[in-house]
Design a protein around this motif. Structure first.
Motif, PDB file in Angstrom:
ATOM      1  N   UNK A  31      -6.352  -4.102  -1.040  1.00  0.00           N
ATOM      2  CA  UNK A  31      -7.551  -3.537  -1.647  1.00  0.00           C
ATOM      3  C   UNK A  31      -7.748  -4.220  -2.996  1.00  0.00           C
ATOM      4  N   UNK A  32      -8.931  -4.806  -3.195  1.00  0.00           N
ATOM      5  CA  UNK A  32      -9.243  -5.514  -4.442  1.00  0.00           C
ATOM      6  C   UNK A  32     -10.212  -4.648  -5.223  1.00  0.00           C
ATOM      7  N   UNK A  33      -9.761  -4.145  -6.342  1.00  0.00           N
ATOM      8  CA  UNK A  33     -10.554  -3.195  -7.120  1.00  0.00           C
ATOM      9  C   UNK A  33     -10.842  -3.772  -8.500  1.00  0.00           C
ATOM     10  N   UNK A  34     -12.093  -3.719  -8.916  1.00  0.00           N
ATOM     11  CA  UNK A  34     -12.413  -4.248 -10.231  1.00  0.00           C
ATOM     12  C   UNK A  34     -13.905  -4.260 -10.494  1.00  0.00           C
ATOM     13  N   UNK A 195      -1.366  -3.267  -0.070  1.00  0.00           N
ATOM     14  CA  UNK A 195      -1.297  -3.691  -1.457  1.00  0.00           C
ATOM     15  C   UNK A 195      -2.615  -3.389  -2.159  1.00  0.00           C
ATOM     16  N   UNK A 196      -2.580  -3.277  -3.468  1.00  0.00           N
ATOM     17  CA  UNK A 196      -3.787  -3.106  -4.251  1.00  0.00           C
ATOM     18  C   UNK A 196      -3.697  -3.933  -5.522  1.00  0.00           C
ATOM     19  N   UNK A 304       4.657  -3.393  -8.066  1.00  0.00           N
ATOM     20  CA  UNK A 304       3.411  -3.456  -8.835  1.00  0.00           C
ATOM     21  C   UNK A 304       2.182  -3.516  -7.937  1.00  0.00           C
ATOM     22  N   UNK A 305       2.354  -4.033  -6.731  1.00  0.00           N
ATOM     23  CA  UNK A 305       1.232  -4.156  -5.800  1.00  0.00           C
ATOM     24  C   UNK A 305       1.123  -2.989  -4.833  1.00  0.00           C
ATOM     25  N   UNK A 306       2.237  -2.314  -4.546  1.00  0.00           N
ATOM     26  CA  UNK A 306       2.245  -1.283  -3.509  1.00  0.00           C
ATOM     27  C   UNK A 306       2.164   0.140  -4.042  1.00  0.00           C
ATOM     28  N   UNK A 307       2.441   0.368  -5.329  1.00  0.00           N
ATOM     29  CA  UNK A 307       2.540   1.732  -5.836  1.00  0.00           C
ATOM     30  C   UNK A 307       1.322   2.270  -6.588  1.00  0.00           C
ATOM     31  N   UNK A 308       0.552   1.458  -7.319  1.00  0.00           N
ATOM     32  CA  UNK A 308      -0.499   2.041  -8.158  1.00  0.00           C
ATOM     33  C   UNK A 308      -1.469   2.943  -7.409  1.00  0.00           C
ATOM     34  N   UNK A 309      -1.825   2.636  -6.180  1.00  0.00           N
ATOM     35  CA  UNK A 309      -2.785   3.452  -5.447  1.00  0.00           C
ATOM     36  C   UNK A 309      -2.126   4.539  -4.613  1.00  0.00           C
ATOM     37  N   UNK A 310      -0.788   4.647  -4.706  1.00  0.00           N
ATOM     38  CA  UNK A 310      -0.100   5.660  -3.915  1.00  0.00           C
ATOM     39  C   UNK A 310       0.563   6.743  -4.750  1.00  0.00           C
ATOM     40  N   UNK A 311       0.772   6.505  -6.025  1.00  0.00           N
ATOM     41  CA  UNK A 311       1.430   7.529  -6.824  1.00  0.00           C
ATOM     42  C   UNK A 311       0.526   8.739  -6.978  1.00  0.00           C
ATOM     43  N   UNK A 312       1.122   9.894  -7.134  1.00  0.00           N
ATOM     44  CA  UNK A 312       0.354  11.125  -7.282  1.00  0.00           C
ATOM     45  C   UNK A 312      -0.417  11.099  -8.598  1.00  0.00           C
TER      46      UNK A 312
END
Length: 627
Positions: A31-34, A195-196, A304-312
């Motif tokens: 996922x590319x967000x920006x 990944x994000x 750094x790529x797998x966690x930012x969009x999954x953490x609570x």
């Protein structure tokens, strides 16, 4: 022709994530967000030109692996089949695509010839063994999101419709781009992206100039510019081939696997998919580097790529990953020889606090909402905008519930149309206008929640303004969950103004509200006039007006006018236009004038105090005819 991947300036993390998905498609995509204009789509499309070729049979609509053809593929199951090297499929899923086009449907051309039922593959079949690309994925309608979730979970697409029963493989890398200003993704779909990456336009003037220089050269001579980068493109493709061949040999020590689980637990990640993705991503990074052993640095980069969009995180909490916290976890869990930092931490120095660093200065903080406030609309909406608040009858998108005869259908019901023609005259099959049927769909719609907030001095003490902000935040949380658009009008001093134009990003609304200054006079009539203009100029989303004020108007709209009478007149106009509204009375003290309640009567709206808004399990019912 796509812009060369190797010619993209900067964006190291984005390019790394895309290359990882090319090496191991089972990662689940990226996922590319920006921000808009930050080369999100350019990088995604450029990836296709460096992907290693795959083996497939020409003319195969299911993109079958030659060794394992789909049972429904007439090409791969034919005689004298010969596979060739072909580019990896890159399929774009448009936001307005119909469900039939995505999952596949009855081949109407074959049916009209009187042949047996034949399945026409959709976009999911075309994307098998390749990439499914969705631009502005956060705007994808819910009924298509549901389809993607099913296919992503099973790796197959099952179609049971119009007398067909077909199941075919549909394994692909999902690449999506989005701008947070347009709202966030559903959590279930967000977790499906392996990944994000957060991207932003470069802030260095030298880098920006180089980006513009290369883009101008590409547009001036597309073919010539692409040829000038062929050597680097070919070299990178070779690196990907080598990484794909090396990947099965890459090993990870059990201590590093334990580190992955430790990091996920410490960041309070609920999904076990995070652990699996970090494991796969770390091995992929090692393969890209030409190594057969995973290092702690691979783990850190993968996290750094797998966690930012999954953490609570709460609805208005900003996404991201605390880098200092990640460093602490890496250093604490690994022996000194595996430390990723050259220096030893000072045992006498306490770790930095994660909370409160670089926090934005606020005028008044908002009180936490004691309960989740919910807005309920008592009349069904008939709009096409996707959302989750109201049931939409005769929606343009959504699940097909029935079909009705219609000689000029806007959405043709194939099965019903063919059935009607067959039943009318089975011996001489042909379709007439009387056979045509229209699909009737049902779905969910969103609303435009227009907050009109009194920030004048009549709101009195700072403590009272904090309570008002807390109330709005509770309603914003409800808007977030129902995928509404929100807008905020503030009024103070001599006029009303847009604090936030209509947007799907409730995070922006919350941020603007936190920084809202207060004080001055009360131009209530100005605010109602601006709200009427806003509703009149926007078509599509049914509006809901939420007014927070004590009603003590003292600034006239017209010179020499009566501020209170003008406010009442505008409130009557809002009611006559069918605008549903809710008034939250912010007046305090023992002696109350009741102006807000009179205003609510003119608006034909409910009037609640902030104390009532804080009641547990409160449901706010906004009455009115939605146009």
């Amino acid at each position: 022709m796509n812009f060369p991947f190797t010619a993209i300036v900067g964006q190291t993390q984005l390019k790394t994530a895309l290359l990882m998905c090319a090496v191991d498609p089972s990662l689940g995509g990226v996922l590319i967000r920006g921000d808009k204009g930050s080369a999100k789509s350019t990088a995604a499309r450029a990836l296709t030109d460096i992907l290693p070729l795959i083996s497939r049979v020409p003319g195969c609509a299911f993109v079958c692996s030659p060794d394992i053809p789909s049972e429904h593929c007439p090409v791969c199951n034919g005689l004298d089949v010969m596979a060739v090297a072909s580019p990896v499929p890159f399929i774009t899923l448009p936001l307005g695509a119909t469900e039939d086009r995505v999952v596949g449907t009855l081949d109407l051309q074959q049916a009209l010839k009187g042949a047996e039922r034949v399945f026409q593959p959709g976009l999911l079949a075309a994307a098998h063994r390749g990439i499914l690309y969705i631009d502005e994925v956060n705007l994808l309608p819910d009924h298509l999101v549901d389809v993607l979730l099913d296919v992503a979970a099973m790796g197959v697409n099952s179609v049971q419709r119009e007398g067909l029963s077909v199941t075919h493989p549909a394994r692909f890398s999902l690449i999506g781009t989005m701008n947070l200003e347009e709202g966030d993704l559903r959590p279930q779909l967000l977790d499906r992206f392996g990944l994000m990456v957060e991207v932003a336009a470069p802030r260095d003037k030298t880098v920006r100039a180089e980006v513009v220089r290369r883009r101008i050269a590409f547009e001036a001579d597309t073919a010539g510019y692409a040829n000038s980068w062929q050597d680097s493109q070919h070299s990178l493709r070779g690196q990907l081939v080598a990484a794909q061949q090396l990947l099965p040999q890459v090993l990870m020590a059990d201590a590093l696997l334990a580190l992955i689980s430790h990091i996920c637990c410490e960041f309070e990640v609920a999904s076990l998919r995070a652990d699996i993705v970090i494991y796969k991503a770390a091995r992929t990074l090692a393969a890209l580097a030409g190594r057969i052993q995973v290092t702690p640095e691979d783990i850190r980069t993968a996290a750094e790529l797998a966690l930012p969009h999954r953490r609570r995180r709460k609805p208005f909490e900003q996404p991201g990953l605390d880098q200092e916290r990640l460093d602490e976890l890496m250093q604490a869990a690994l022996p000194p020889q595996h430390s990723t930092d050259d220096g030893e931490p000072d045992p006498n120095t306490p770790p930095p606090e994660a909370d409160g660093l670089d926090a934005p200065q606020q005028v008044f903080a908002a009180d936490p909402a004691t309960a989740m406030a919910t807005i309920k609309v008592d009349s069904p909406a008939r709009h096409s905008a996707s959302g989750k608040r109201n049931t939409a009858l005769h929606a343009t998108r959504g699940q097909v519930v029935r079909s009705v005869p219609d000689s000029q259908p806007s959405s043709l019901a194939l099965a019903a149309t063919l059935r009607s023609a067959v039943l009318r005259d089975g011996s001489d099959f042909h379709i007439q206008a009387d056979d045509l049927h229209q699909q009737i769909r049902t779905g969910k719609t969103a609303n435009l929640i227009l907050f009109v907030v009194d920030a004048s001095g009549s709101m009195a003490a700072q403590r009272r303004m904090a309570a008002v902000k807390g109330a709005v935040l509770a309603l914003l949380t409800d808007a977030y969950q129902h995928r509404d658009q929100v807008a905020v009008i503030a009024f103070r001093g001599e006029a009303a103004y847009w604090l936030l134009p209509p947007t799907r990003s409730v995070e922006l609304a919350e941020q603007q509200l936190q920084d809202l200054p207060t004080g001055g006079r009360t131009p209530l009539a100005h605010a109602l006039h601006l709200a009427l203009e806003a509703v009149g100029s926007r078509q599509g989303l049914p509006p809901l007006l939420v007014l927070l004020s004590d009603g003590k108007a003292n600034v006239a709209l017209q010179e020499g006018g009566d501020p209170w009478q003008e406010s009442l007149a505008l409130a009557h106009l809002c009611a006559d236009s069918g605008l549903p509204a809710l008034v939250l009375d912010t007046e305090t003290g023992y002696l109350r004038l009741g102006k807000a309640r009179q205003l609510a009567q003119a608006l034909r709206a409910d009037c609640l105090t902030l104390e009532e808004l804080s009641a547990e399990n409160l449901v706010l019912t906004i009455r009115g005819q939605l146009h």
